[in-house]
Design an enzyme around this catalytic site. Sequence first.
Site, PDB file in Angstrom:
ATOM      1  N   PRO A 111       0.803  -1.233   0.000  1.00 39.40           N
ATOM      2  CA  PRO A 111       0.000   0.000   0.000  1.00 39.40           C
ATOM      3  C   PRO A 111       0.834   1.281   0.000  1.00 39.40           C
ATOM      4  O   PRO A 111       0.415   2.277  -0.588  1.00 39.40           O
ATOM      5  CB  PRO A 111      -0.822  -0.126   1.282  1.00 39.40           C
ATOM      6  CG  PRO A 111      -0.969  -1.595   1.480  1.00 39.40           C
ATOM      7  CD  PRO A 111       0.355  -2.177   1.051  1.00 39.40           C
ATOM      8  N   TYR A 112       2.008   1.256   0.627  1.00 46.44           N
ATOM      9  CA  TYR A 112       2.859   2.433   0.619  1.00 46.44           C
ATOM     10  C   TYR A 112       3.258   2.805  -0.814  1.00 46.44           C
ATOM     11  O   TYR A 112       3.068   3.937  -1.263  1.00 46.44           O
ATOM     12  CB  TYR A 112       4.100   2.189   1.474  1.00 46.44           C
ATOM     13  CG  TYR A 112       5.158   3.267   1.355  1.00 46.44           C
ATOM     14  CD1 TYR A 112       4.855   4.596   1.638  1.00 46.44           C
ATOM     15  CD2 TYR A 112       6.461   2.957   0.964  1.00 46.44           C
ATOM     16  CE1 TYR A 112       5.825   5.592   1.531  1.00 46.44           C
ATOM     17  CE2 TYR A 112       7.431   3.940   0.856  1.00 46.44           C
ATOM     18  CZ  TYR A 112       7.114   5.258   1.136  1.00 46.44           C
ATOM     19  OH  TYR A 112       8.073   6.233   1.021  1.00 46.44           O
ATOM     20  N   GLY A 113       3.787   1.826  -1.557  1.00 48.31           N
ATOM     21  CA  GLY A 113       4.176   2.074  -2.941  1.00 48.31           C
ATOM     22  C   GLY A 113       2.993   2.431  -3.822  1.00 48.31           C
ATOM     23  O   GLY A 113       3.082   3.304  -4.690  1.00 48.31           O
ATOM     24  N   LYS A 120       1.855   6.055  -3.142  1.00 51.23           N
ATOM     25  CA  LYS A 120       2.780   7.001  -3.750  1.00 51.23           C
ATOM     26  C   LYS A 120       2.595   7.061  -5.271  1.00 51.23           C
ATOM     27  O   LYS A 120       2.646   8.139  -5.882  1.00 51.23           O
ATOM     28  CB  LYS A 120       4.225   6.617  -3.409  1.00 51.23           C
ATOM     29  CG  LYS A 120       4.666   7.007  -2.007  1.00 51.23           C
ATOM     30  CD  LYS A 120       4.871   8.505  -1.883  1.00 51.23           C
ATOM     31  CE  LYS A 120       5.486   8.887  -0.554  1.00 51.23           C
ATOM     32  NZ  LYS A 120       5.702  10.344  -0.425  1.00 51.23           N
TER      33      LYS A 120
END
Length: 455
Positions: free
Chosen positions: A260-262, A265
């Site tokens: 989810p972080y990538g 972004k």
Amino acid sequence: MLFIFGSDLTMYLFSKLRKFSKQLSVRRSVLAGFILGSRLHMPATPRSRSQARTTRPWILSGMDFADTRRKPNFTGKIAVAAALTVMCIIVLKQSPGFSGTSVFSRHEIGVTHVLVTGGAGYIGSHATLRLLKDNYRVTIVDNLSRGNMGAVRVLQRLFPQPGRLQFIYADLGDAKAVNKIFSENAFDAVMHFAAVAYVGESTMEPLRYYHNITSNTLTVLEAMATHNVNTLIYSSTCATYGEPDTMPIVETTPQNPINPYGKAKKMAEDIILDFTKSKKSNMAVMILRYFNVIGSDPEGRLGEAPRPELREHGRISGACFAAALGIVPGLKVHGTDYHTADGTCIRDYIDVTDLVDAHVKALDKALPGKVGIYNVGTGQGRSVKEFVEACKKATGASIEVSYFTRRPGDYAEVYSDPSKIHRELNWTAQYTDLGQSLSQAWKWQKDHPNGYGSA
């Protein structure tokens, strides 16, 4: 005449007003004493209603008598005071800087005012330091959920001059607050660092990451568009690439994020890119995709101070230092079965000083209507085991290492090809000695065992 001698005349007028104020204060004191004395010498015998009415006019007549004697002089003083006050206001309004507005709220020729979101955080504070050293004007906006007010206070002590640095406590998720900040400040550019940024945590709290990264970036972009702020330096990540088939990673490597972080972004990048293609936009945009950030300010003024509750998700350097300081019993390494030489992950470790240098060069090279996308790394891949050994050497501590299964969302091997940023921005990483970067960061950690303290 008022323009030329404004300051001297103002001082003269204020001295006259001060003198008159003191004279008036003395007269009031004398008058009060006179009234009090009259009351003290009044008969102490019980009074009837009629008697009370005969004594009161005696006191009032005394006041009236005093006013009658001084009235012409007193009236004249009032007229002089009023005239002096008007003259003071005129002089002050004509004096430089009496606009009643902050220098942060107006554009100045030769001064670039940069909004640094997340400027109280690890990377944001180092970027702010560099900008201030290079004579930029900086406004930090941070909600301190991950940042530290102690870092801001260090910056304020280093640059106490008016008009250099201001801090605004606000949450970028509050669109009204963001719009108010933009309406009250004259920004020339935005460096958008503010974000939650841990891969492991993102798999546990995905909605938080989409709100904090994707939605908040949209809010900032809308405010920029509304208030005609046309330069954006965006803090992105190599996590947008996921697990590429080939190494090293170049800017045209397909983006297939696996956590989810990538993903958050990449969504933010897509929003920015879509807006720059619209007819309404003439924005200058630079998207910088970071690799793994380490190190600290070479002069020891700033460092990394992760919150204790986030150590499990944080950078490996923070975990190593916590183990070396005895804050935690040992270091946990997740994953030993990757398809790498020693079975642990391979990463590209970029020193924070090099990273902020890339931001300043990107800001300098940003052009209206143009978008630049750059990997910011050293071009060298180092395994986690290599990193741990370098950390042991830098700290001189015997760190106990425990090995665990892989964390969700982690990838085996990621390192950059930085040739594009070197070619177009003339940027090359200077702090490529892993041991040196860790030694510098370790020195700050030893000097600040409690981070920036409880501030």
